[in-house]
Design an enzyme around this catalytic site. Structure first.
Site, short mmCIF file in Angstrom:
data_model
loop_
_atom_site.label_atom_id
_atom_site.label_comp_id
_atom_site.label_asym_id
_atom_site.label_seq_id
_atom_site.Cartn_x
_atom_site.Cartn_y
_atom_site.Cartn_z
N GLU A 70 0.72 -1.23 -0.06
CA GLU A 70 -0.09 -0.04 -0.11
C GLU A 70 0.81 1.10 -0.12
OE1 GLU A 70 -2.46 -0.90 -0.95
OE2 GLU A 70 -4.19 -0.80 0.42
N THR B 66 -5.29 6.75 -5.29
CA THR B 66 -5.38 7.04 -4.04
C THR B 66 -4.37 8.10 -3.74
OG1 THR B 66 -6.04 4.90 -3.62
CG2 THR B 66 -5.25 5.87 -1.88
N1 HSE Z 1 -8.35 4.85 3.54
C1 HSE Z 1 -7.72 4.88 2.17
C2 HSE Z 1 -7.99 6.22 1.59
C3 HSE Z 1 -8.18 3.88 1.33
O1 HSE Z 1 -9.25 6.60 1.74
O2 HSE Z 1 -7.24 7.08 1.09
C4 HSE Z 1 -7.81 3.84 -0.20
O3 HSE Z 1 -8.56 2.73 -0.73
#
Ligand code: HSE
Length: 307
Positions: free
Chosen positions: A128, A181
């Protein structure tokens, strides 16, 4: 065991009131992966089908997560990974998380389970970090644990698995645009007001309580996001219309899935979840925006071996 084939589920992170801490695993969409133990040391991504993604292990989320695991385990050999991508990157349903978690889960199986699921979350978070610049755990945790998960703390990592009522279904619509993201995190404000915080953590507690007590009314009332949705929703075409239509169709709540552009809704029962899918399709059809729609129960086990 020398090789393993697995299904690694897509996931919905944030779930409106739990930015970076809440997530749930889906059942009907995910990646398939085959991992093979080989004598040559290191990690090689030998094949990716379905999407164009880097094969070089250090540039691939599955490769990076696998290397993070091998860094903590003395092993003479290595692993080859094949990925059948069914989840589109940048869709907001945990594409990178599925590949990263799948790689470490499979390797852990092939090595005889030296690591706990919590440790696997930490390795998968490295994927991630590569994908979004932030090592968030709210997609990798549900992929690995199944059900709903709460990241109570990042340091130290503390993950609580929350059971889902059996009759709870998710509908996810993905308007076919890509939102990275990393980009949708950059636009977020870095501070919030106390008033918004009070509303948000009231809802977070309400949602967790509603899931444990199977109180669908409480789940619905708690699916509200006072902090992230007002900023991010402007990136998603048709968001307000889709949300309104989903709630009118009987969904308990509706919001942005992860960092978008996918939109999720939760419903009591598959019938309402399918009706919600139908109205979502109608809106995007009318806007002439291509989309994918998924209706799914909450996946209770997470990643699984496929025979
Ligand atoms: N919590 C993260 C965001 C999840 O909202 O940036 C990304 O899938």
């Amino acid at each position: 065991m020398e090789s393993i084939r697995i299904f690694s589920p897509a996931s919905v992170a944030n779930i409106s009131c739990g930015f970076d801490v809440l997530g749930l695993a889906l059942e009907t969409i995910g990646d398939f992966m085959t991992v093979i133990k080989v004598p040559e040391p290191g990690v090689r991504i030998t094949r990716i089908t379905g999407q164009k993604l880097p094969l070089e292990a250090k540039k691939n989320v599955a490769g990076v997560a696998a290397l993070a695991l091998l860094d903590k385990f003395e092993f003479e050999g290595g692993f080859e990974i094949e990925i059948e991508k069914r989840i589109k990157p940048g869709s907001g349903i945990g594409s990178s998380a599925a590949s990263a978690s799948g790689a470490v889960w499979a390797i852990n199986e092939l090595l005889g389970h030296p690591f706990s699921k919590l440790e696997l979350v930490e390795f998968a978070m490295e994927g991630e970090r590569l994908a979004s610049g932030a090592a968030h755990a709210d997609n990798v945790a549900p992929a690995l644990f199944g059900g709903f998960t709460l990241v109570r703390s990042y340091e130290p990592l503390d993950i609580i698995r929350i059971p889902a009522p059996e009759d709870l279904f998710a509908t996810v619509v993905h308007p076919l645009i890509e939102i990275k993201t990393a980009d949708s995190r950059k636009i977020l404000k870095t501070s919030i007001t106390l008033a918004d915080g009070i509303k948000q953590w009231g809802n977070l507690g309400g949602l967790v309580a509603g899931l444990y007590t199977k109180d669908y009314g409480l789940i619905g009332r708690s699916l509200v996001d006072h902090i992230i949705e007002p900023t991010r929703s402007i990136l998603i075409p048709g968001f307000d219309e889709v949300k309104r239509a989903a709630l009118n169709a009987g969904a308990l709540g509706c919001g942005i899935s992860g960092s978008g552009p996918s939109i999720f809704a939760l419903s009591k029962g598959e019938t309402i979840a399918k009706q919600t899918a139908a109205v979502m399709k109608e809106i995007y059809g009318g806007l002439e925006i291509d989309y994918d729609v998924h209706v799914s129960n909450i996946n209770p086990y997470g990643i699984k071996e496929i025979y």
